[in-house]
Design an enzyme around this catalytic site. Sequence first.
Site, PDB file in Angstrom:
ATOM      1  N   GLN A 191       0.835  -1.201   0.000  1.00 59.80           N
ATOM      2  CA  GLN A 191       0.000   0.000   0.000  1.00 59.80           C
ATOM      3  C   GLN A 191       0.873   1.257   0.000  1.00 59.80           C
ATOM      4  OE1 GLN A 191      -2.695  -2.103   3.285  1.00 59.80           O
ATOM      5  NE2 GLN A 191      -3.359   0.006   2.996  1.00 59.80           N
ATOM      6  N   PHE A 222      -6.029  -4.007   3.338  1.00 57.97           N
ATOM      7  CA  PHE A 222      -6.763  -3.796   4.592  1.00 57.97           C
ATOM      8  C   PHE A 222      -5.891  -3.209   5.693  1.00 57.97           C
ATOM      9  CE2 PHE A 222      -8.718  -7.479   2.401  1.00 57.97           C
ATOM     10  CZ  PHE A 222      -9.892  -6.861   2.002  1.00 57.97           C
ATOM     11  N   ARG A 304      -5.403   7.468  16.776  1.00 60.30           N
ATOM     12  CA  ARG A 304      -6.757   7.437  16.228  1.00 60.30           C
ATOM     13  C   ARG A 304      -7.755   6.859  17.247  1.00 60.30           C
ATOM     14  NH1 ARG A 304      -9.408   8.459  11.304  1.00 60.30           N
ATOM     15  NH2 ARG A 304      -7.568   8.906  10.077  1.00 60.30           N
ATOM     16  N   ARG A 336      -7.963  -1.667   8.755  1.00 58.59           N
ATOM     17  CA  ARG A 336      -9.225  -0.958   8.488  1.00 58.59           C
ATOM     18  C   ARG A 336      -9.884  -0.395   9.756  1.00 58.59           C
ATOM     19  NH1 ARG A 336     -13.193  -3.780   4.084  1.00 58.59           N
ATOM     20  NH2 ARG A 336     -13.952  -1.900   3.104  1.00 58.59           N
ATOM     21  N   PHE A 338      -8.103   1.447  11.930  1.00 56.45           N
ATOM     22  CA  PHE A 338      -6.858   2.010  12.449  1.00 56.45           C
ATOM     23  C   PHE A 338      -6.977   2.538  13.888  1.00 56.45           C
ATOM     24  CE2 PHE A 338      -3.144   4.991  12.063  1.00 56.45           C
ATOM     25  CZ  PHE A 338      -2.238   4.156  11.434  1.00 56.45           C
ATOM     26  N   THR A 433      -4.042  11.315  10.344  1.00 57.47           N
ATOM     27  CA  THR A 433      -3.943  12.156  11.534  1.00 57.47           C
ATOM     28  C   THR A 433      -2.623  12.914  11.558  1.00 57.47           C
ATOM     29  OG1 THR A 433      -3.140  10.286  12.815  1.00 57.47           O
ATOM     30  CG2 THR A 433      -5.512  10.710  12.857  1.00 57.47           C
ATOM     31  N   ALA A 502      -6.032   5.311   5.321  1.00 61.55           N
ATOM     32  CA  ALA A 502      -6.858   6.327   5.981  1.00 61.55           C
ATOM     33  C   ALA A 502      -8.110   6.671   5.175  1.00 61.55           C
ATOM     34  CB  ALA A 502      -6.026   7.582   6.286  1.00 61.55           C
ATOM     35  N   GLU A 705     -13.017   2.760   5.202  1.00 61.78           N
ATOM     36  CA  GLU A 705     -12.952   2.195   6.550  1.00 61.78           C
ATOM     37  C   GLU A 705     -14.229   2.315   7.378  1.00 61.78           C
ATOM     38  OE1 GLU A 705      -9.314   4.598   7.061  1.00 61.78           O
ATOM     39  OE2 GLU A 705      -8.638   2.903   8.268  1.00 61.78           O
TER      40      GLU A 705
END
Length: 752
Positions: A191, A222, A304, A336, A338, A433, A502, A705
């Site tokens: 990713q 994921f 998060r 997913r 997070f 974030t 994200a 997500e």
Amino acid sequence: MTNIDAYTHVRGETVYLDDIPETAGTLYACVYGSPVAHGRIRQLDLSEALQLPGVVRIFTSKDIPGKNQIGGIVPDEPLLAENEVHYNGMPVALVVATSVETAQAAVKRIKIDIEPLPVITDPRVAQKNGSLLVPPRTFSLGDTTAAFTNCKYIVEGIAETNGQEHLYIETQGAYAIPGEHESIKLYSSTQGPTAVQRHAADVLGIPMHRIEVDVTRLGGGFGGKEDQATSWAIFCALAAMLLRKPVKYSLHRMEDMRMTGKRNPYSSDFKIGLDIDFTILAYEATFYQNGGAAADLSPAVLERTLFHCTNSYFVPNVKATAYSCRTNLPPNTAFRGFGGPQGMFVIEAAIAKAAEQIGVPASVIQQRNLIQTGDEFSYGQKAESEAVECWNKATSLYEMEKLKAEVENFNAANTLFKKGLSLMPICFGISFTKTLMNQARALVHVYTDGSIGISTGAVEMGQGVNTKMLQVAANIFSVDPAMIKVYSTNTYRIANTSPTAASAAADLNGKAVEIACEKIADRLKDVAAEILKCDRKNITINGQKVFLGKDATQLTWKELVMAAYVKRVSLSEHAHYATPGLHFDATIEKGHPFAYHVYGTAITTVTVDCLRGTYEIDAVRIVHDFGKSMNTIIDKGQIEGGLVQGIGWMTMEEIVYDAEGRLRSNALSTYKVPDIYSVPKLLDIHFLETSNDNLAIFRSKAVGEPPLMYGIGTFFALRNAVKAFNPASGIGYSAPMTPEKVLMGLYTSGND
Ligand code: MTE
Ligand code: LUZ
Ligand code: MOS
């Protein structure tokens, strides 16, 4: 518009990493992982393995030309163990051989002598020992201590969530091909192409510009390939560079399950205080995150959790503290949601427990406290809320009162089967974030025949981002989608990418595509105005024709493109997008970290077999805030997939490590994931078009997500069914709610 990959997927023609045609002379890698979870290496004996015919070389940490370090947030993770091992499966040596079978056989012949050290798998024990990955963090709003003195009801408890195996259908893997001038081409199922490039450069001791990372698509990520695709790619790159041969590694499922990290398990304490009218006045939570043996992404996941610790509720007094605990498990990582789901589960548990003690349905407390526009989250951002609209739409559209009555009537009429119902509102912040990560680039070429090629930093992993990128370009240029091709994600074409994560890939990269296309379209309109000898303002391009005011001219898209080329006007553009308005100050834990929030409400009903402890999910009915969906087929698929993945996490997926830190649930025979028989019998998704202005691409809100968190509703629906059978049940707030746990809950009583 259907997913552009649908046709090749169905025909089995799609090319994943293991389908890439191999170059002659390709060698195969296999990692030798530590057989124990913690210890000091006394001796490593490679002699028997090296004697096996076909073994080309075995690399250890001593062979690394650059830095033996792959930590992303904290530099605490060696690529290959040096003197100590910190988890079972930690890479110690890398075998390279002429066949996959030989490489695997050689790994079995490696011998190691390790002096054992104490193994810690429990995050609370790690925290007591002072073993933290990063310093703890606290988010606070108002004054909880003062607020608790005004509360009519105060409820405390413990809530726990287990990890989750990503189970991407394509396992981790990479293929490295050495090039001239010490360059490497790296195919990686990642990713984060730039993370692979950067860490590979560090380990190999060469500059980033010599490493080309290319990603066509993943068979699922994921979150499991946001950070943890890196090591496999570097193993291949290292061997390819030192042996001057192509090297490939595609992990066996059991290797992947054993050696990679999973969703972070959490153990948490909560304390909630309510007023006489069920307003939540104060909420305190302490989160113990099981980070595993290295930081990986856990500190960001932890953050998060804090951002989402009050879910979609307004709580005026909040104090939430989170510890990222170092244990002897494989480093846990993005998955997913997070950290959001882990935080949201705890406040749902707190509300459920308060409801039970007060004697009202949890939905009364939930509804009373939904966040409204203008309310402040504990981190200082003001809500632009769709929470009430989603809740009201769900309860009216699906006739909540009728559903409730159905459950009550069923339970009154049946003794050995009980139904349960729950509501689950969600609220999820969209943006990384870490503010700096919210940027993306796109490269758009219009060729002289009018066809178009697009490159972005987004990675296609089944979520349909490439289709959305194509739609953006087709829309801006107003051409047939068949005129456009989306290229692989490649670090030579698009540099310094943020990972596709994200839920922000479509927004960030889509906006960059939009900017690039608009710049080219503007130049084309200038050319058209010149040709048609008219005012530039009256020119539009529509359906591959040039329009002057309302009238189609003789000039077609293809002719216009060729005319621009002849006039030496650039038909290519590279654009950059950075989300405006984002800021966050971690020293005071306040700011405006998210571009916007996504809301929704799910109503879940289940039936429990009270003899067996087994259960079925009757229905999940969802009202979801899409903004204005740009692709309803893809977005519906994301809701369905996310929901079922969330249900799996909450009900049947049970990761088991023993006290020695060995994964017992290490295959699909011992780790159960949802299948077609375990999905809800009825799944209804209502597309709520919301009108608040937002920063989503074409106002189509991020969808990757958020729907996972609807799955949390299943846990509480099951719990309610158990309580309907045995009101004194001490079933507690520990996910997953396996049939074993349900059965124990049905027939034992106690305090939660
Ligand atoms: N959908 C599929 N089919 N496969 C995946 O791997 N990953 C999820 C989600 N949906 C995933 C998926 C995760 S964890 C994220 S962050 C988003 O997709 C990322 O893509 P987006 O930013 O384009 O939504
Ligand atoms: N990855 C990340 C994420 O690096 N930062 C995030 O905020 C995030 N959020 C969700 C999923 N992955
Ligand atoms: Mo998703 S957890 O952001 O890859």
